[in-house]
Design a protein around this motif. Structure first.
Motif, PDB file in Angstrom:
ATOM      1  N   GLU A 105      12.884 -25.910 -12.155  1.00  0.00           N
ATOM      2  CA  GLU A 105      12.803 -24.493 -12.505  1.00  0.00           C
ATOM      3  C   GLU A 105      14.100 -23.770 -12.135  1.00  0.00           C
ATOM      4  OE1 GLU A 105      10.213 -22.635 -14.005  1.00  0.00           O
ATOM      5  OE2 GLU A 105       9.660 -24.695 -14.545  1.00  0.00           O
ATOM      6  N   ARG A 106      14.624 -24.068 -10.979  1.00  0.00           N
ATOM      7  CA  ARG A 106      15.866 -23.448 -10.517  1.00  0.00           C
ATOM      8  C   ARG A 106      17.021 -23.763 -11.463  1.00  0.00           C
ATOM      9  NH1 ARG A 106      18.551 -26.427  -5.627  1.00  0.00           N
ATOM     10  NH2 ARG A 106      18.800 -27.863  -7.388  1.00  0.00           N
ATOM     11  N   ASP A 107      17.123 -25.022 -11.874  1.00  0.00           N
ATOM     12  CA  ASP A 107      18.269 -25.455 -12.668  1.00  0.00           C
ATOM     13  C   ASP A 107      18.282 -24.842 -14.064  1.00  0.00           C
ATOM     14  OD1 ASP A 107      19.045 -26.917 -10.499  1.00  0.00           O
ATOM     15  OD2 ASP A 107      18.353 -28.851 -11.274  1.00  0.00           O
ATOM     16  N   ARG A 108      17.102 -24.458 -14.594  1.00  0.00           N
ATOM     17  CA  ARG A 108      17.095 -23.842 -15.912  1.00  0.00           C
ATOM     18  C   ARG A 108      16.908 -22.320 -15.866  1.00  0.00           C
ATOM     19  NH1 ARG A 108      12.549 -27.409 -16.849  1.00  0.00           N
ATOM     20  NH2 ARG A 108      10.621 -26.509 -16.064  1.00  0.00           N
ATOM     21  N   ASP A 109      16.930 -21.763 -14.671  1.00  0.00           N
ATOM     22  CA  ASP A 109      16.722 -20.329 -14.496  1.00  0.00           C
ATOM     23  C   ASP A 109      18.052 -19.587 -14.620  1.00  0.00           C
ATOM     24  OD1 ASP A 109      15.891 -17.797 -13.822  1.00  0.00           O
ATOM     25  OD2 ASP A 109      15.436 -18.261 -11.726  1.00  0.00           O
ATOM     26  N   THR A 110      18.184 -18.778 -15.669  1.00  0.00           N
ATOM     27  CA  THR A 110      19.418 -18.011 -15.844  1.00  0.00           C
ATOM     28  C   THR A 110      19.540 -16.885 -14.824  1.00  0.00           C
ATOM     29  OG1 THR A 110      18.337 -16.570 -17.468  1.00  0.00           O
ATOM     30  CG2 THR A 110      19.519 -18.501 -18.310  1.00  0.00           C
ATOM     31  N   GLY A 111      18.434 -16.574 -14.124  1.00  0.00           N
ATOM     32  CA  GLY A 111      18.463 -15.550 -13.096  1.00  0.00           C
ATOM     33  C   GLY A 111      18.517 -16.111 -11.694  1.00  0.00           C
ATOM     34  N   ARG A 112      18.986 -17.328 -11.572  1.00  0.00           N
ATOM     35  CA  ARG A 112      19.051 -17.961 -10.243  1.00  0.00           C
ATOM     36  C   ARG A 112      19.947 -17.168  -9.295  1.00  0.00           C
ATOM     37  NH1 ARG A 112      21.384 -24.092  -9.026  1.00  0.00           N
ATOM     38  NH2 ARG A 112      21.706 -23.788  -6.782  1.00  0.00           N
ATOM     39  N   THR A 113      21.071 -16.654  -9.794  1.00  0.00           N
ATOM     40  CA  THR A 113      22.006 -15.901  -8.964  1.00  0.00           C
ATOM     41  C   THR A 113      21.861 -14.401  -9.238  1.00  0.00           C
ATOM     42  OG1 THR A 113      23.785 -15.957 -10.592  1.00  0.00           O
ATOM     43  CG2 THR A 113      23.625 -17.823  -9.076  1.00  0.00           C
ATOM     44  N   LEU A 114      22.405 -13.596  -8.348  1.00  0.00           N
ATOM     45  CA  LEU A 114      22.339 -12.147  -8.530  1.00  0.00           C
ATOM     46  C   LEU A 114      23.067 -11.727  -9.798  1.00  0.00           C
ATOM     47  CD1 LEU A 114      21.534  -9.367  -7.469  1.00  0.00           C
ATOM     48  CD2 LEU A 114      23.641  -9.355  -6.112  1.00  0.00           C
ATOM     49  N   VAL A 115      24.210 -12.351 -10.071  1.00  0.00           N
ATOM     50  CA  VAL A 115      24.955 -12.027 -11.295  1.00  0.00           C
ATOM     51  C   VAL A 115      24.102 -12.329 -12.519  1.00  0.00           C
ATOM     52  CG1 VAL A 115      26.955 -12.643 -12.708  1.00  0.00           C
ATOM     53  CG2 VAL A 115      27.218 -12.352 -10.233  1.00  0.00           C
ATOM     54  N   GLY A 116      23.431 -13.482 -12.511  1.00  0.00           N
ATOM     55  CA  GLY A 116      22.566 -13.827 -13.629  1.00  0.00           C
ATOM     56  C   GLY A 116      21.416 -12.857 -13.784  1.00  0.00           C
ATOM     57  N   ARG A 117      20.834 -12.410 -12.672  1.00  0.00           N
ATOM     58  CA  ARG A 117      19.717 -11.467 -12.748  1.00  0.00           C
ATOM     59  C   ARG A 117      20.168 -10.118 -13.294  1.00  0.00           C
ATOM     60  NH1 ARG A 117      18.652 -14.289  -7.925  1.00  0.00           N
ATOM     61  NH2 ARG A 117      19.297 -12.636  -6.485  1.00  0.00           N
ATOM     62  N   LEU A 118      21.362  -9.676 -12.882  1.00  0.00           N
ATOM     63  CA  LEU A 118      21.886  -8.420 -13.394  1.00  0.00           C
ATOM     64  C   LEU A 118      22.200  -8.536 -14.882  1.00  0.00           C
ATOM     65  CD1 LEU A 118      24.240  -7.407 -10.430  1.00  0.00           C
ATOM     66  CD2 LEU A 118      22.024  -6.395 -11.021  1.00  0.00           C
ATOM     67  N   ARG A 119      22.745  -9.681 -15.280  1.00  0.00           N
ATOM     68  CA  ARG A 119      23.039  -9.886 -16.691  1.00  0.00           C
ATOM     69  C   ARG A 119      21.768  -9.883 -17.517  1.00  0.00           C
ATOM     70  NH1 ARG A 119      25.313 -14.629 -16.376  1.00  0.00           N
ATOM     71  NH2 ARG A 119      27.404 -13.819 -15.972  1.00  0.00           N
ATOM     72  N   ASN A 120      20.702 -10.505 -16.996  1.00  0.00           N
ATOM     73  CA  ASN A 120      19.421 -10.552 -17.726  1.00  0.00           C
ATOM     74  C   ASN A 120      18.801  -9.162 -17.844  1.00  0.00           C
ATOM     75  OD1 ASN A 120      19.658 -13.310 -18.027  1.00  0.00           O
ATOM     76  ND2 ASN A 120      18.265 -13.799 -16.323  1.00  0.00           N
ATOM     77  N   ALA A 121      19.144  -8.271 -16.903  1.00  0.00           N
ATOM     78  CA  ALA A 121      18.569  -6.933 -16.920  1.00  0.00           C
ATOM     79  C   ALA A 121      19.254  -6.003 -17.920  1.00  0.00           C
ATOM     80  CB  ALA A 121      18.640  -6.318 -15.524  1.00  0.00           C
ATOM     81  N   LEU A 122      20.409  -6.414 -18.423  1.00  0.00           N
ATOM     82  CA  LEU A 122      21.130  -5.581 -19.389  1.00  0.00           C
ATOM     83  C   LEU A 122      20.337  -5.494 -20.694  1.00  0.00           C
ATOM     84  CD1 LEU A 122      24.786  -6.801 -18.794  1.00  0.00           C
ATOM     85  CD2 LEU A 122      23.754  -4.662 -18.011  1.00  0.00           C
ATOM     86  N   PRO A 123      20.371  -4.342 -21.368  1.00  0.00           N
ATOM     87  CA  PRO A 123      19.583  -4.181 -22.607  1.00  0.00           C
ATOM     88  C   PRO A 123      20.242  -4.828 -23.824  1.00  0.00           C
ATOM     89  CG  PRO A 123      20.771  -2.144 -22.091  1.00  0.00           C
ATOM     90  CD  PRO A 123      21.010  -3.082 -20.940  1.00  0.00           C
ATOM     91  N   TRP A 124      21.402  -5.433 -23.673  1.00  0.00           N
ATOM     92  CA  TRP A 124      22.038  -6.066 -24.831  1.00  0.00           C
ATOM     93  C   TRP A 124      22.457  -7.478 -24.495  1.00  0.00           C
ATOM     94  CZ3 TRP A 124      24.091  -2.027 -22.022  1.00  0.00           C
ATOM     95  CH2 TRP A 124      25.226  -2.331 -21.222  1.00  0.00           C
TER      96      TRP A 124
END
Length: 291
Positions: free
Chosen positions: A272-291
């Motif tokens: 699950e960790r290895d395929r999670d694009t939100g594993r890191t804080l940067v990834g989580r912030l990127r996923n939160a962007l509306p575009w």
């Protein structure tokens, strides 16, 4: 239904816990809010994910068997309130003896944790409680280099023996994240750490439990914002081991079954960790962007 098989010489004094710990701690809603507020920065920083908590029985005695991660005290405060929220159960922890000092002990008692002894554990199981144990103990938490997510269960059969004696199911609980958030610079046995080992000896602490020198972000001790992951596996019924003539052999065999179950949950979390694009804080912030 619980079936007791308490061996002679293993007194379980129902209604009595060591150190004056309360049998029925009752932290209220406000208390739990305070507890969660204390660890809110950790929850925000790690954005934990939880899987399989429905496998923890909502009632009746159960032994939750978990792995310790590096340092052993960062992730547990996140999973216990989640189990209370999802399953409605206050999990009773078993603490290392070194933590049972005035002040710390009172805080632990207030939220249901007791000294990690066999009699305490069995007494709680007799009362129908959910009890969490970490078979690897302090040695698993005080890791050395090359031991990332390694279970240190050699010779550890006490939890399996208690499950057999009390006749209660075991739920393996896997946790990952802390070992990804820190790097070990020097482990506790490195020559550089010898002054700290001497201090441990002077304080009567096992020098094997000498903590390592770690770093997180850059050279600091602030952990990298890696996501934490938790997964509870399918309960393991000890019935098949309860009628064994050789209790030691039965406990060792059950331990190995539980270890395999926990390792499977760890592997699930690694995937699950290895395929999670939100594993890191940067990834989580990127996923939160509306575009």
């Amino acid at each position: 239904m619980t079936r007791n098989r308490v061996a002679e010489g293993d007194p379980v004094r129902s209604g009595v816990l060591s150190d004056g710990a309360p049998l029925n701690p009752t932290p209220g809603e406000w208390d739990m809010r305070v507890f969660e507020a204390l660890f809110a920065p950790v929850r925000w920083w790690t954005s934990p994910k939880f899987y399989g908590l429905e496998n923890i029985p909502a009632e009746g005695p159960v032994l939750i068997v978990a792995n310790h991660n590096l340092l052993g005290a960062i992730d547990a405060p996140l999973i216990m309130p989640e189990i209370l929220r999802v399953r409605g159960r206050l999990v009773r922890g078993l603490a290392e003896h070194v933590l049972m000092v005035p002040g710390v002990r009172d805080f632990l008692h207030y939220y249901g944790t007791v000294r990690g002894t066999r009699s305490n554990c069995l007494a709680l199981l007799e009362r129908g409680e959910a009890v969490v144990v970490f078979p690897g103990g302090g040695r698993e938490a005080i890791r050395r280099k090359g031991e990332k997510y390694v279970l240190k269960w050699e010779g550890r059969t006490g939890f399996a023996r208690m499950a057999i004696q009390a006749g209660v199911p075991i739920v393996p609980l896997a946790m990952i994240g802390v070992d990804d958030a820190y790097d070990i610079v020097f482990d506790g046995q490195h020559p550089v750490m010898s002054p700290l080992r001497w201090t441990c000896r002077l304080l009567g602490i096992n020098p094997e439990l000498n903590p390592p020198l770690v770093k997180g972000i850059g050279p600091t001790v602030l952990p990298r914002p890696e996501r934490f992951y938790f997964s509870a596996g399918t309960p393991i019924d000890p019935t098949a081991w309860m009628e064994a003539d050789d209790l030691d052999g039965a406990a060792a065999d059950l331990r190995d079954v539980v270890r395999k179950g926990l390792e499977e949950e760890l592997q699930f979390l690694f995937n699950e960790r290895d395929r999670d694009t939100g594993r890191t804080l940067v990834g989580r912030l990127r996923n939160a962007l509306p575009w």
